[in-house]
Design an enzyme around this catalytic site. Structure first.
Site, PDB file in Angstrom:
ATOM      1  N   GLY A   1       1.450   4.828  12.399  1.00 57.92           N
ATOM      2  CA  GLY A   1       2.182   3.633  12.853  1.00 57.92           C
ATOM      3  C   GLY A   1       1.515   3.026  14.076  1.00 57.92           C
ATOM      4  O   GLY A   1       1.402   1.798  14.199  1.00 57.92           O
TER       5      GLY A   1
ATOM      6  N   GLU B   1       8.955   1.626  11.133  1.00 60.90           N
ATOM      7  CA  GLU B   1       9.974   2.673  11.007  1.00 60.90           C
ATOM      8  C   GLU B   1       9.227   3.994  11.072  1.00 60.90           C
ATOM      9  O   GLU B   1       8.451   4.307  10.168  1.00 60.90           O
ATOM     10  CB  GLU B   1      10.701   2.563   9.657  1.00 60.90           C
ATOM     11  CG  GLU B   1      11.509   1.297   9.481  1.00 60.90           C
ATOM     12  CD  GLU B   1      12.803   1.288  10.279  1.00 60.90           C
ATOM     13  OE1 GLU B   1      13.068   2.229  11.045  1.00 60.90           O
ATOM     14  OE2 GLU B   1      13.544   0.303  10.132  1.00 60.90           O
TER      15      GLU B   1
ATOM     16  N   GLY C   1       6.306   5.292   8.271  1.00 57.43           N
ATOM     17  CA  GLY C   1       5.463   6.481   8.214  1.00 57.43           C
ATOM     18  C   GLY C   1       5.494   7.209   9.541  1.00 57.43           C
ATOM     19  O   GLY C   1       6.419   7.032  10.341  1.00 57.43           O
TER      20      GLY C   1
ATOM     21  N   GLU D   1       8.167  16.433  15.415  1.00 57.65           N
ATOM     22  CA  GLU D   1       8.744  16.286  14.073  1.00 57.65           C
ATOM     23  C   GLU D   1       8.040  17.250  13.109  1.00 57.65           C
ATOM     24  O   GLU D   1       6.816  17.272  13.034  1.00 57.65           O
ATOM     25  CB  GLU D   1       8.546  14.848  13.588  1.00 57.65           C
ATOM     26  CG  GLU D   1       9.205  14.595  12.248  1.00 57.65           C
ATOM     27  CD  GLU D   1       8.986  13.168  11.750  1.00 57.65           C
ATOM     28  OE1 GLU D   1       7.863  12.664  11.861  1.00 57.65           O
ATOM     29  OE2 GLU D   1       9.956  12.581  11.243  1.00 57.65           O
TER      30      GLU D   1
ATOM     31  N   LYS E   1       0.886  -1.167   0.000  1.00 60.23           N
ATOM     32  CA  LYS E   1       0.000   0.000   0.000  1.00 60.23           C
ATOM     33  C   LYS E   1       0.923   1.215   0.000  1.00 60.23           C
ATOM     34  O   LYS E   1       1.442   1.614   1.037  1.00 60.23           O
ATOM     35  CB  LYS E   1      -0.851  -0.062   1.250  1.00 60.23           C
ATOM     36  CG  LYS E   1      -2.079   0.788   1.326  1.00 60.23           C
ATOM     37  CD  LYS E   1      -1.946   2.200   0.880  1.00 60.23           C
ATOM     38  CE  LYS E   1      -2.268   3.253   1.885  1.00 60.23           C
ATOM     39  NZ  LYS E   1      -1.889   4.587   1.391  1.00 60.23           N
TER      40      LYS E   1
ATOM     41  N   CYS F   1      13.289  11.007   7.353  1.00 57.37           N
ATOM     42  CA  CYS F   1      13.016  10.578   8.728  1.00 57.37           C
ATOM     43  C   CYS F   1      14.187  10.904   9.636  1.00 57.37           C
ATOM     44  O   CYS F   1      14.001  11.135  10.819  1.00 57.37           O
ATOM     45  CB  CYS F   1      12.712   9.093   8.755  1.00 57.37           C
ATOM     46  SG  CYS F   1      13.965   8.099   7.957  1.00 57.37           S
TER      47      CYS F   1
END
Ligand code: NAD
Length: 502
Positions: free
Chosen positions: A233, A250, A228, A383, A175, A284
């Site tokens: 997540g 991750e 993501g 973030e 996906k 990331c």
């Protein structure tokens, strides 16, 4: 407008519900293609195809040598089509062509590396105390793996999952991000042309809630590998937990780049600027917190701002462009909101902070540097996933470690110093999955990558990680022709002692 379809069982198929989503080119700011807005019914079809392929003679029935050969061919196909796939990714996410081409070339290496491991998956014969038993283990694939990927490096982050999963003998339902689906669809077709049997790689496009969630919930999906944000997540983790399926996650980061006064400041400034401004900070491991020893604070800020000023933003396909646009409209809005939040919190804007319309018609934001930031501010804790750097001073090693580790995240960390002992002390003390000393953002198929704390669960890369796509079966074989009763002699009522059936 171009129209794309899902890739299921070796061919392109329209979504069951017939709905499509527009996908935008972030440089032009215009929609250029339609991708399927799939639903749980499409996920069901793809999972069924992947489950059939998992048991098929064309995949389950082949030797490990042949599986290795498939992965090598896939790696070659990715390398052969690197330019075309890189261009598709640039159209989807606006990162520079230079960067995406390099990424795609390296992506090929993941298939080669894990292809090399496909025929080295072994079990063990175990020296159990029961000497009349032969006891051994078999390393078996898990089944259908659900892979959910983000928009910033779609095919590279897919390879981190797909290469070990296929090498171990699994099949996949992918996906991709709704913002960057077209390169993944093209990749699936290229893989099929390269000989990967139908049903081994399937791609279902659409929204996280409508496709990602049913995939994570699906009882025939043996594992979910996800890259993501922390919010999605967590949703995936909860779904998998409900049916006790394993996950690799991750997730995000707020990685510190730590500069000591004894570092080569020019080199450190180059590393810090590259760590946050390359890919427009949409990485990331973006080094979004610059922790700098107080005595070199001003000298470092001056150097980093000078580099930020010199960065050329514009058409990501142009070879002279350093930084392309922000990849998606929601992300563009979010970065601007984070900049406003930092100003509200009292941070000082040392550079940037505004949209840069002169760079092109699309979604551009200036490289931004904030000083007067304390580590407790939201801009230092959350973030941003954009070109926004916070500068935070520290006094000594202990203070640097305290600030660096005072974060919910733990993905990467950079240490810039001329003192070798300090470098290793910091590397040991930092709560981060990767530590880079006098360098930054290095990754390789040979080296494990992943997060401490809220940055994730599990690792990707490195030979050991093939085990994340295998399960161990223990087999006990009695070498005697009778089973020794644990009860001693028992006269079974109503049954005559008999020999072996003839
Ligand atoms: P995102 O979490 O919004 O989306 C990632 C994927 O999850 C997309 O395919 C999305 O459709 C899907 N998704 C969203 N909600 C879902 C749900 N409820 N169930 C199942 N799937 C769902 O992330 P993004 O904005 O595409 O990417 C940016 C994030 O990814 C950042 O946080 C970044 O740090 C992280 N990231 C991490 C790494 C790493 O290796 N640690 C690498 C790249 C990006």
């Amino acid at each position: 407008m171009d129209r794309f379809d899902n890739f299921i069982d070796g061919r392109f198929v329209p979504p069951v519900g017939g709905a499509y989503l527009e996908t935008e080119n972030p440089f032009t700011g215009k929609a250029w293609a339609l991708i399927p807005r799939s639903s749980a019914a499409d996920v069901d079809e793809a999972v069924a195809a992947a489950a059939r392929a998992f048991r098929s003679p064309a995949w389950a029935g082949i030797s490990a040598t042949d599986r290795a050969r498939h992965l090598r061919r896939l790696g070659e196909a990715v390398a052969d089509h690197a330019a075309e796939l890189a261009e598709a990714e640039v159209r989807d996410n606006g990162k520079t062509y230079k960067e995406m081409l390099k990424q795609l070339q390296n992506t090929a290496e993941w298939y080669h590396f894990f292809g090399g491991l496909a025929d080295k998956i072994t079990g063990e014969v175990l020296p159990v105390d029961a000497k009349d038993h032969l006891t051994y283990t078999r390393a078996e694939p898990l089944g259908v793996i659900g892979m959910i990927t983000p928009w910033n490096s779609p095919l590279r982050l897919l390879a981190w999952k797909l290469a070990p999963a296929l090498a171990a003998g699994n099949t996949a339902v992918i996906k991709p991000s709704e913002f960057t689906s077209t390169a993944t669809l093209r990749f699936a077709a290229i893989a099929h042309e390269a000989g990967i049997p139908a049903g081994v790689i399937n791609v279902v496009c659409g929204l996280g809630q409508e496709v990602g969630q049913p995939l994570a919930d699906h009882r025939d999906v043996a594992k979910i590998a996800f890259t993501g944000g922390v919010g999605s997540g967590t949703a995936v983790y909860v779904s998998a937990a409900r049916r006790l399926a394993p996950v690799t996650l991750e997730l995000g980061g707020k990685s510190p780049n730590i500069v000591f006064a004894d570092a080569n400041l020019d080199s450190a400034a180059t590393g810090v600027a590259a760590g946050i401004f390359a890919s427009g900070g949409q990485s990331c491991v973006a080094g979004s917190r610059l922790l700098v020893q107080r005595e070199v604070h001003d000298a470092m800020v001056e150097r980093v701002v000078a580099i930020a000023r010199g960065l050329r933003m514009g058409d990501p396909m142009h070879p002279d462009t350093h930084v392309g646009p922000v990849a998606t409209r929601p992300q563009y809005e979010r970065i601007l909101a984070c900049i406003a939040m930092a100003l509200d919190e009292g941070a000082h804007l040392a550079h940037g902070g505004k949209p840069l319309d002169a760079a092109g018609p699309g979604l551009f934001i200036e490289p931004t540097v904030f000083t007067n930031v304390s580590n407790g501010m939201r801009i230092a804790q959350e973030e941003v996933f954009g070109p926004v750097l916070c500068v935070i001073p520290f006094s000594d090693e202990e203070d640097a470690l305290r600030l660096a580790n005072d974060s919910a995240f733990g993905l990467g960390a950079g240490v810039w110093t001329g003192n070798i002992g300090r470098a290793h002390r910091m590397a040991a003390g930092l709560q981060a999955g990767s530590v880079w000393v006098n360098t930054y953002r290095m990754t390789s198929q040979i080296v494990p990558f992943g997060g401490y704390k809220a940055s994730g669960i599990g690792r990707e890369g490195g030979a050991d990680m093939i085990k994340a796509y295998l399960q161990t079966k223990s087999v006990w074989v009695n070498l005697n022709d009778h089973f020794a009763s644990p009860f001693g002699p028992v006269q079974a009522a109503g049954v005559q002692a008999a020999g072996r059936a003839q």
